[in-house]
Design a protein around this motif. Structure first.
Motif: not given
Length: 775
Positions: A642, A645-646, A648-650, A652-653, A670-671, A674
């Protein structure tokens, strides 16, 4: 003669010992060895010129020290690498490196050995059971019998080969009969040698209920049934409620179409220890319980109201009888008749804290059994039980004056008996509060040896009976989980390098089919508890079994199958197949919550309510069942996945925000969202009522009833369950030949992923990587 280049920078003591005598020379050498800094010193103040190398280069030539872009050449660094290593080694002689305190630096707690997490099943069987010549053939039978049943064991018909395999395990076919004959001859020899036989007196039920047995002055409300339609039932001490295979109470007694799946029994006290009597044959089953009153563990605002030691001299062991009936398939099931209190062993030696049956089974015609009980006065006593005495509807109440055998702790200050385990019918291993283990003989009654094992009190001790009778595992209050061979205690001893802190008994169990132990394990989060498995032949290597919510209060391993039961402080009971979990690290396994128990204490009627009035009210319980299986995974791996994943999402954003720089400063909602959603904590910590916890668990050790289990709750309820799955013969033979079976000649046998040896070796090329022990 040319010296080594690495020795050209070393200087030694200038004093010489060539002209000294032998005595003076030895004295000087010893003095020089004591000062290691003077014996071997690297002179960093001056650097002597290097000798010519094999190419004839001049050591004084500056071309050897030319600098390219402010750095030494690669060839120069390679030549000086040995001198750097010598310099580092020299520094290590002069000081002791500090113990690493960084949690990420775990090289001090690593396992270096042949067995890895990814070891193939064939090699794993060879490492675990290497002393058996037909190990693969026997283990193949285990796989065919239990691999396809992920959660609970199957029901085995009487007289089948599978039943005999479950009964014998790794032992020869005539082992049970040989032990029965030895037990019978040993008992006859004891009767001829006994100086003080066991003495007891029969008492009436009124006296037993008044002085010895715990009393519940009122009934209890229990919510049972489907979670969407639960009904309240009232149950009193000594009463029981039968329920079906689906966990629904059977309200109509004459309804023969509904098959009984067990009982819910009220014993009126807290069960501290529990065990089924080992008996051969298709006979009624006996369950013994060591119970205490609620007042012993109740909460008191005023400590003066607590029961004193003089008020806790009376103890009892209840033995309940459960009848069984055979169905049309030849499987023994719980009968519809209510269980009866067959016998109550009453004594004035204090509360019964722990009890265990002698593991050697006898036939019901012998009419005797042995049970050992650790009492509140710190003495271990072995009691002879007459199982045929309670055949009638009314139970017998027996007040004991003298037991069969008495084992007392050594006459040392503050030394007490904490726990014990049976090694065979004539040997008991006793663990003391000073961390030592004493092996006792029952006939004649004397200690054979005493061996120090731990530096803190031992909370649990378990023997590897029957295959490894004198190999005992001990769990200290604080220290290392240790395995000791009592045949050679000073030579054969090993321990696990991960220190543990154990304050809860009944959390160490043995399984003879897997030849290993299951126990609680340290965890980084107090809201969950981890259970681990260690094999007796590779003891320093632990494997994660499962993680349960709350704290693990008790464990139970099957005697005739490799299934584990775990009871938690939140009132839940979990079951899983440890054989399937251990056979492959790639195969996805599941665990099942059998039921969830919840206790609600009664409300005080007013502010003036005292403890006596509260004790007369028992509150309300709720039992929920019908849970779906859950994937049995390690929570640490889930949290790490988890977190990745967080991250990698950060990233990308962040790239998207960099591309949208013209739109002004971007919002960080959004950050922040998360960050709020991500946490390293699995969930909130819930504090339950003390009487919600599961206090004791037990699988039936008899092969004909091996799928019967009992779970005791702090509220005083005991749930006897028939957890077996009825297997269709035609379907089972088709399924049992697939992933679980393997032959001695099969190269890919037992490998659920279907890889052969070459593919496995190619994929696991990093097989020499060390594994941390706390995984």
């Amino acid at each position: 003669m040319r010296l080594r280049k690495s020795n050209q920078r070393k200087r030694f003591n200038t004093s010489t010992v060539l002209d000294l005598s032998d005595g003076e020379q030895s004295t000087t050498v010893n003095q020089s060895r004591q000062s290691s800094d003077e014996e071997f010193v690297v002179d960093t103040r001056r650097q002597q010129p290097l000798d010519e190398d094999e190419h004839g280069a001049d050591p004084q030539d500056s071309s050897d020290f030319e600098v390219n872009n402010g750095k030494k050449s690669e060839s120069r660094r390679r030549k000086n690498r040995r001198s750097w290593a010598v310099s580092n080694a020299t520094k290590s002689f002069s000081k002791v490196e500090p113990y690493p305190t960084d949690p990420s630096q775990k090289w001090t707690r690593t396992y270096v050995g042949p067995v890895k997490r990814w070891t193939r099943l064939l090699h794993l069987v060879d490492y675990w059971f290497g002393e058996m010549d037909n190990r693969r053939e026997i283990f193949n039978g285990f796989m065919n019998l239990w691999f396809n049943f992920q959660l609970v064991p199957p029901k085995l018909t009487l007289g089948s080969e599978q039943l005999e395999m479950a009964r014998n395990g790794w032992m020869p076919d005539n082992f049970a009969q040989d032990m029965e004959d030895k037990f019978r001859s040993w008992y006859l020899r004891y009767l001829s040698m006994a100086n003080t036989p066991q003495t007891s007196t029969l008492i009436d039920e009124t006296k037993a209920l008044r002085w010895f047995l715990p009393q519940a002055k009122s009934d209890m409300g229990v919510l049972l049934g489907h979670v969407s339609d639960q009904k309240e039932y009232r149950i009193k001490q000594g009463e029981s409620i039968p329920f079906s295979d689906y966990g629904i109470p059977i309200e109509v007694e004459g309804d023969d179409e509904v098959r009984s799946g067990g009982w819910l029994l009220d014993v009126g006290g807290i069960v501290l220890s529990m065990g089924w009597a080992p008996i051969k044959g298709e006979v009624d089953q006996f369950l013994a319980m060591a119970t205490i009153p609620y007042s012993d563990q109740a909460y008191y605002k005023n400590l003066d109201d607590m029961p004193k030691g003089s008020d806790m001299k009376e103890g009892t062991i209840q033995i309940w009888r459960f009848k069984a009936e055979k169905d049309n398939k030849g499987v023994l099931r719980p009968a519809r008749s209510s269980p009866k209190l067959a016998q109550a062993l009453c004594f004035h030696w204090g509360r019964a804290l722990r009890m265990q049956w002698c593991p050697v089974p006898l036939s019901i015609e012998d009419n005797i059994a042995l049970v050992a009980a650790l009492c509140g006065d710190g003495t271990l006593r072995v009691i002879k039980v007459n199982l045929g005495a309670g055949k009638d509807s009314e139970g017998t109440f027996e007040e004991l004056q003298d037991p069969m055998v008495t084992i007392r702790p050594p006459k040392e200050h503050t030394v007490e008996i904490n726990c014990f385990t049976w090694c065979n019918m004539n040997r008991i291993a006793v663990a003391l509060s000073d961390g030592s283990v004493v092996l006792w003989s029952l006939s004649p009654c004397l200690p054979l040896m005493r061996h120090p094992v731990h530096g803190s009190p031992i909370m649990d001790i378990v023997s590897g009976y029957p295959s490894n009778s004198f190999i005992v595992a001990t769990m200290p209050m604080g220290g290392m989980f240790t395995l000791t061979d009592l045949n050679r205690p000073t030579a054969e001893k090993t321990y696990h390098g991960n220190p543990v802190v154990s304050l809860q008994p009944n959390t160490l169990v043995w399984n003879d089919h897997l030849r290993g132990f299951a126990s609680i394990w340290p965890t980084s989060f107090p809201g969950t508890s981890t259970i681990s498995f260690v094999h007796s032949r590779v003891f320093p290597l632990s494997r994660h079994i499962c993680t349960v919510e709350g704290q693990t209060m008790c464990l139970a391993f099957g005697k005739c199958h490799p299934y584990l039961l775990a009871g938690s402080s939140d009132g839940s009971v979990w079951a899983l197949n440890v054989l399937r979990k251990m056979s492959s690290h790639r195969d996805k396994t599941h665990k099942l919550k059998i039921f969830q128990h919840e206790y609600c204490a009664p409300r005080p009627s007013g502010a003036a309510t005292d403890n006596h009035e509260q004790s007369s009210q028992r509150g309300t319980c709720r039992i929920i069942h019908g849970f779906l299986p859950q994937v049995n995974i390690h929570p640490l791996g889930v949290r790490v996945a988890k977190e990745s994943r967080v991250k990698r999402a950060k990233k990308a954003k962040g790239k998207e925000k960099a591309n949208e720089a013209d739109d002004g400063p971007a919002s960080d909602d959004t950050e922040r969202e998360d960050d709020e959603n991500f946490t390293m904590v699995p969930g909130p910590i819930t504090i339950h009522e003390p009487l919600t916890r599961v206090t004791a668990l037990s699988w039936n050790p008899n092969a004909e009833f091996g799928w019967w289990a009992a779970a005791a709750m702090g509220s005083g309820l005991v749930r006897i369950m028939d957890l077996g799955i009825e297997d269709d013969e035609e379907k089972s033979h088709e399924q049992r030949g697939q992933p679980g079976s393997f032959g001695p000649e099969d190269g890919t046998a037992g490998d659920p992923d279907g890889l052969n040896d070459e593919d496995e070796m190619e994929e696991d090329s990093d097989a020499d990587i060390n594994m941390t022990l706390d995984d």
